[in-house]
Design a protein around this motif. Structure first.
Motif, PDB file in Angstrom:
ATOM      1  N   MET A 253       0.833  -1.204   0.000  1.00 54.17           N
ATOM      2  CA  MET A 253       0.000   0.000   0.000  1.00 54.17           C
ATOM      3  C   MET A 253       0.867   1.254   0.000  1.00 54.17           C
ATOM      4  N   GLY A 257       1.066   3.326  -3.419  1.00 56.73           N
ATOM      5  CA  GLY A 257      -0.103   3.994  -2.865  1.00 56.73           C
ATOM      6  C   GLY A 257      -1.065   4.530  -3.897  1.00 56.73           C
ATOM      7  N   SER A 259      -1.641   4.109  -7.173  1.00 58.25           N
ATOM      8  CA  SER A 259      -1.560   3.438  -8.463  1.00 58.25           C
ATOM      9  C   SER A 259      -2.976   3.281  -8.992  1.00 58.25           C
ATOM     10  N   LEU A 262      -4.618  -1.364 -12.919  1.00 60.32           N
ATOM     11  CA  LEU A 262      -3.721  -2.178 -13.729  1.00 60.32           C
ATOM     12  C   LEU A 262      -2.480  -2.553 -12.954  1.00 60.32           C
ATOM     13  N   VAL A 263      -1.954  -1.583 -12.195  1.00 55.23           N
ATOM     14  CA  VAL A 263      -0.773  -1.878 -11.398  1.00 55.23           C
ATOM     15  C   VAL A 263      -1.151  -2.860 -10.303  1.00 55.23           C
ATOM     16  N   ASP A 264      -2.341  -2.685  -9.720  1.00 57.31           N
ATOM     17  CA  ASP A 264      -2.777  -3.547  -8.628  1.00 57.31           C
ATOM     18  C   ASP A 264      -2.779  -5.012  -9.032  1.00 57.31           C
ATOM     19  N   MET A 265      -3.110  -5.283 -10.292  1.00 58.83           N
ATOM     20  CA  MET A 265      -3.124  -6.666 -10.767  1.00 58.83           C
ATOM     21  C   MET A 265      -1.755  -7.309 -10.584  1.00 58.83           C
TER      22      MET A 265
ATOM     23  N   TYR B  32       5.719   8.599   4.455  1.00 52.06           N
ATOM     24  CA  TYR B  32       4.667   8.528   3.433  1.00 52.06           C
ATOM     25  C   TYR B  32       3.861   9.814   3.245  1.00 52.06           C
ATOM     26  N   PHE B  74      -6.031   0.468   9.309  1.00 48.27           N
ATOM     27  CA  PHE B  74      -5.754  -0.456   8.204  1.00 48.27           C
ATOM     28  C   PHE B  74      -5.115  -1.749   8.718  1.00 48.27           C
ATOM     29  N   MET B 280      -9.384  -3.438 -21.998  1.00 49.37           N
ATOM     30  CA  MET B 280      -8.889  -2.067 -21.897  1.00 49.37           C
ATOM     31  C   MET B 280      -9.556  -1.173 -22.927  1.00 49.37           C
ATOM     32  N   LEU B 323       0.810  -0.322 -19.370  1.00 47.27           N
ATOM     33  CA  LEU B 323       0.851  -1.610 -18.684  1.00 47.27           C
ATOM     34  C   LEU B 323       2.105  -2.384 -19.086  1.00 47.27           C
ATOM     35  N   ILE B 326       5.256  -0.835 -17.585  1.00 48.07           N
ATOM     36  CA  ILE B 326       5.396  -1.110 -16.148  1.00 48.07           C
ATOM     37  C   ILE B 326       5.794  -2.565 -15.923  1.00 48.07           C
ATOM     38  N   PHE B 334       6.831   3.209 -13.869  1.00 47.65           N
ATOM     39  CA  PHE B 334       5.594   3.767 -13.322  1.00 47.65           C
ATOM     40  C   PHE B 334       5.523   5.297 -13.421  1.00 47.65           C
ATOM     41  N   ASP B 377      -7.550   6.463   1.329  1.00 45.54           N
ATOM     42  CA  ASP B 377      -6.305   6.196   0.617  1.00 45.54           C
ATOM     43  C   ASP B 377      -5.756   4.824   0.999  1.00 45.54           C
ATOM     44  N   ALA B 378      -5.752   4.526   2.311  1.00 51.18           N
ATOM     45  CA  ALA B 378      -5.209   3.248   2.782  1.00 51.18           C
ATOM     46  C   ALA B 378      -5.999   2.076   2.203  1.00 51.18           C
TER      47      ALA B 378
END
Lengths: 374, 387
Positions: A253, A257, A259, A262-265, B32, B74, B280, B323, B326, B334, B377-378
């Protein structure tokens, strides 16, 4: 002289202006209409440097001077933001960035490889024994409801196994007297297939499935697996898994943080690989716990490899009868790929280690040095 | 109409990003909030319209305590979900209940902390409306989707246990199923319209009021077209991939493979990638159509107008290449991906500036706590309107 735009407090209207700095820490702001203001630099709030984004200087009355001339601002205000100018130095020097990159990659790798398991182990063992009871509470009921059926073994058989377990195997574990081991028997069926397995709950409850009991040919084989399960309990592996899982999700996370899906996959797959790697470590640890205690109790560690082989063959044999046509080569290849995903170490490796311990056993040793993954 | 522009660069952002990641790791996460501020400021301050830029005003110090609380929540959540079977059911439910509140707090905080040309944004939508938009409507929508399978799973075994199935059921069941599917599609369009209206009509720029007038009918058309495009694209993708498989490995292997899942491995992998690319395009199609429609019908004080020229082809190409970038750099690309996406969306966002912004003034607003935004966010809570 620094060229820029000047905004009245809270207003969107901008007019061209210049800002200049004089001796003795004084500034002079000159507007388009030749009006000018003089004041002390110490009354100015300067936004920190960030790449080349426009800088905002806020005056006491809330009005704002905005400029792209970052370098000129830095000349006068680098002292006001020591930490931030250090950050900018870090960000704007490519050699430092490359070092940062390497340090990041290495420390991330080290964090996941050693940091997470080590810290999890420390935390897991620092927690009171009650925690284990708490996690295991309701677990057996839950499994009974959704996974298991009542055992079909005879009462005599069950009692005989339990008697042997409580009087011969439990006393071998001298590490933690607080653990109350309990042996349970259940039937676990998936369709027509009765699954051979042994599970340990963190509370010390060990569950043997009917098919597992049927597959055991000797008492030694069953003892080997029981000791392996006790290894999981003693080393608090369930608790470690929980803590490791939390570490991984928090770290993920923080790093990715903001993202998108697509990145999560990719991250999901990474976390999966990570947790199976940790779980392989746990299996190896439970194995070596079992082997060490088998040597001490004069049980041949080879019996562990015998029962493992028989269980694998049983499952493979069943899968094979489902799909008749089997291409040996492809099957082999698939196994290699699946190894990365598997929660147990490669069976061949485990059997290798069992055989090394078995050699020690045949020499009559009670302590054994074994090379291999731990 | 003038387009916005993005003045940052991938390499510059990469340097900021990598330092952020490094400091976050060596401080065990404590850095963070500062990293987050630097990220947000970089993208806000580099978004420029006619020489004036956006700005993100939060500071790391200001976010820090709320961040600690959000992290504690979290971690508690992660532990509770893993530890007890009951926790694994109850806590996600609590989270589901909290989502509208988190969205509402995030909107309030994020708008308040953002400015353009020295004037702050604001958000005046209410928490109650957030619950209607992000809880009630999704709930009805999910109900419409699940009512058929649940009905079938509950009713059929009961009826077959009772003996014969009455004829009226045989007639009524398909009609009910069709009706609930039609209703679900309508509900989806309706929900989209309501959600977007809630966000835009609640937004302020200084004293200026954003407003939008949207019709469910238009969203329904976009939804139906998206469904049509999905069917066409997925069929095409399947035909192309099947043909490709037949040519490269031969039809007999494919046929043999049907009986042997192991041999199908590479083919399935290619299929999987193909389906990802196809989906996509479908996402990009839906997002760009909605964006064009929403922007065209939204104004600031009925004076300043907006337009989106983002096209499905460009957006989907951007998503696919991002994608791949990355994936093949193990995440290191990224920052470039993010900058490319920001540039594409900003350059396709047009604003009519004839009236200018000079009359706008920041309005007095109470300080907003960042707690809701940071919990959101978390847990990765997102309005997901693609605006």
């Amino acid at each position: 002289m620094i060229l820029g735009q000047w905004y009245e407090a809270g207003s969107a209207a901008a007019q061209p202006a210049t800002l200049s700095f004089k001796e003795e820490g004084l500034y002079q702001l000159t507007l388009e209409n030749a009006l000018s203001y003089v004041g002390h630099n110490s009354t100015l709030a300067v936004s920190p440097r960030l790449g080349n984004v426009a800088r905002k200087i806020t005056f006491e009355d809330g009005s704002v001077f905005s400029t792209d001339n970052n370098d000129a601002i830095d000349k006068y205000f680098s002292k006001q933001h020591k930490a931030y100018s250090l950050l900018h130095t870090l960000e704007s020097h490519s050699s430092l960035v490359i070092i940062a990159l390497l340090v990041t990659i290495l420390s991330t790798g080290a964090f996941f490889k050693w940091g997470v398991p080590w810290t999890s182990k420390k935390i897991a063992h620092a927690l009171p024994e009650k925690t284990n009871q708490l996690i295991a509470e309701n677990s057996l009921d839950f499994l009974d409801k959704y996974l298991f059926d009542d055992s079909n073994l005879t009462l005599k058989k069950k009692e005989q196994i339990q008697r042997h377990f409580y009087s011969n195997i439990v006393p071998l574990s001298k590490e933690n007297r607080e653990i109350k081991y309990q042996l349970h028997f259940r039937d676990w069926s998936d369709g027509n297939l009765s699954i051979p397995n042994a599970l340990a709950l963190p509370s010390g409850d060990i569950i043997l499935t009917d098919q597992f009991v049927k597959l055991c040919k000797t008492q030694d084989e069953m003892d080997a697996v029981l000791l392996h399960e006790m290894g999981h309990v003693v080393h608090r592996h369930t608790l470690e898994m929980v803590i490791e899982g939390t570490f991984v999700s928090v770290a993920v996370m923080l790093i990715v943080g903001d993202s998108n899906g697509l990145v999560d996959m990719g991250v999901g797959l990474g976390s999966l690989l990570m947790s199976s790697a940790y779980s392989r470590g746990h299996e190896a640890e439970a194995d070596s716990y079992a082997f060490k205690h088998m040597l001490a109790a004069h049980i041949d560690p080879a019996s562990f490899s015998h029962i493992m082989t028989r269980m694998t063959e049983y499952m493979d044999g069943h899968n094979e009868s489902n799909k008749r046509k089997k291409n040996e080569l492809v099957e082999e290849e698939k196994k290699d790929i699946l190894d990365y995903l598997s929660s147990h170490p490669n069976t061949k490796e485990r059997i290798d280690i069992a055989n090394q311990y078995s050699l020690c056993f045949k020499k009559g040793l009670e302590v054994c040095e074994v090379k291999g993954l731990q | 109409m003038k387009a916005l522009s993005f003045e940052g660069s991938g390499s510059e952002y990469f340097q900021i990003w990598i330092v952020n990641v490094l400091l976050t790791i060596v401080t065990l996460g404590l850095y963070y909030p500062w990293a987050k501020v630097r990220n947000h400021r970089y993208f806000h301050a580099n978004s420029v319209l006619e020489g004036k830029n956006f700005e993100y005003h939060a500071t790391g110090k200001q976010l820090f305590f709320a961040y600690l609380i959000a992290m504690a929540i979290f971690i508690l959540y992660m532990v509770a979900v893993q530890v007890s079977p009951m926790g694994a059911i109850i806590f996600p439910l609590v989270l589901f209940l909290a989502i509208p509140w988190l969205i509402w707090r995030s909107l309030k905080f994020n708008m308040r902390i953002t400015s353009f040309s020295n004037v702050r944004f604001g958000f005046k939508g209410t928490a109650g409306a957030a619950y209607v938009n992000f809880f009630l409507y999704p709930f009805i929508f999910l109900l419409a989707i699940y009512i058929v399978p649940i009905g079938t799973a509950v009713l059929i075994p009961k009826l077959s246990a009772a003996g014969s199935v009455p004829t009226w059921i045989v007639v009524a069941a398909p009609i009910a199923a069709l009706a609930s599917i039609v209703f679900a599609i309508y509900m989806f369009a309706f929900m989209k319209k309501k959600n977007v209206s809630y966000v835009i009509n609640g937004s302020r720029f200084g004293q200026g009021i954003f407003s939008t007038e949207l019709e469910t009918k238009k969203f329904l058309m976009i939804t139906l077209k998206t469904l049509g495009v999905s069917i066409v694209v997925m069929t095409l993708a399947f035909i192309i991939l099947a043909a490709l498989a037949a040519v490269t490995v031969g039809l007999s292997t494919v046929q043999a493979g049907m009986n042997n899942p192991a041999a199908m491995g590479p083919i399935i992998a290619v299929m999987y990638v193909g389906v990802i690319f196809a989906s996509m395009f479908i996402i990009a199609y839906s997002v760009t159509r909605q964006r064009t429609y929403i922007y065209k019908n939204s104004t600031l004080d009925n004076d300043i107008q907006f337009e989106s020229t983002l096209k499905a082809k460009e957006l989907s190409w951007m998503m696919v290449t991002n994608l791949l970038m990355i994936m093949f750099t193990f995440g290191l690309a990224f920052p470039w991906a993010k900058v490319r996406m920001a540039r594409l969306t900003l350059e396709n966002t047009l604003v009519s500036t004839s009236g200018g912004f000079n009359e706008y003034m920041t309005q007095k607003q109470s300080e907003e706590s960042s707690l809701g935004e940071q919990i959101g966010d978390a847990f990765d809570v997102d309005v997901g309107l693609g605006l």
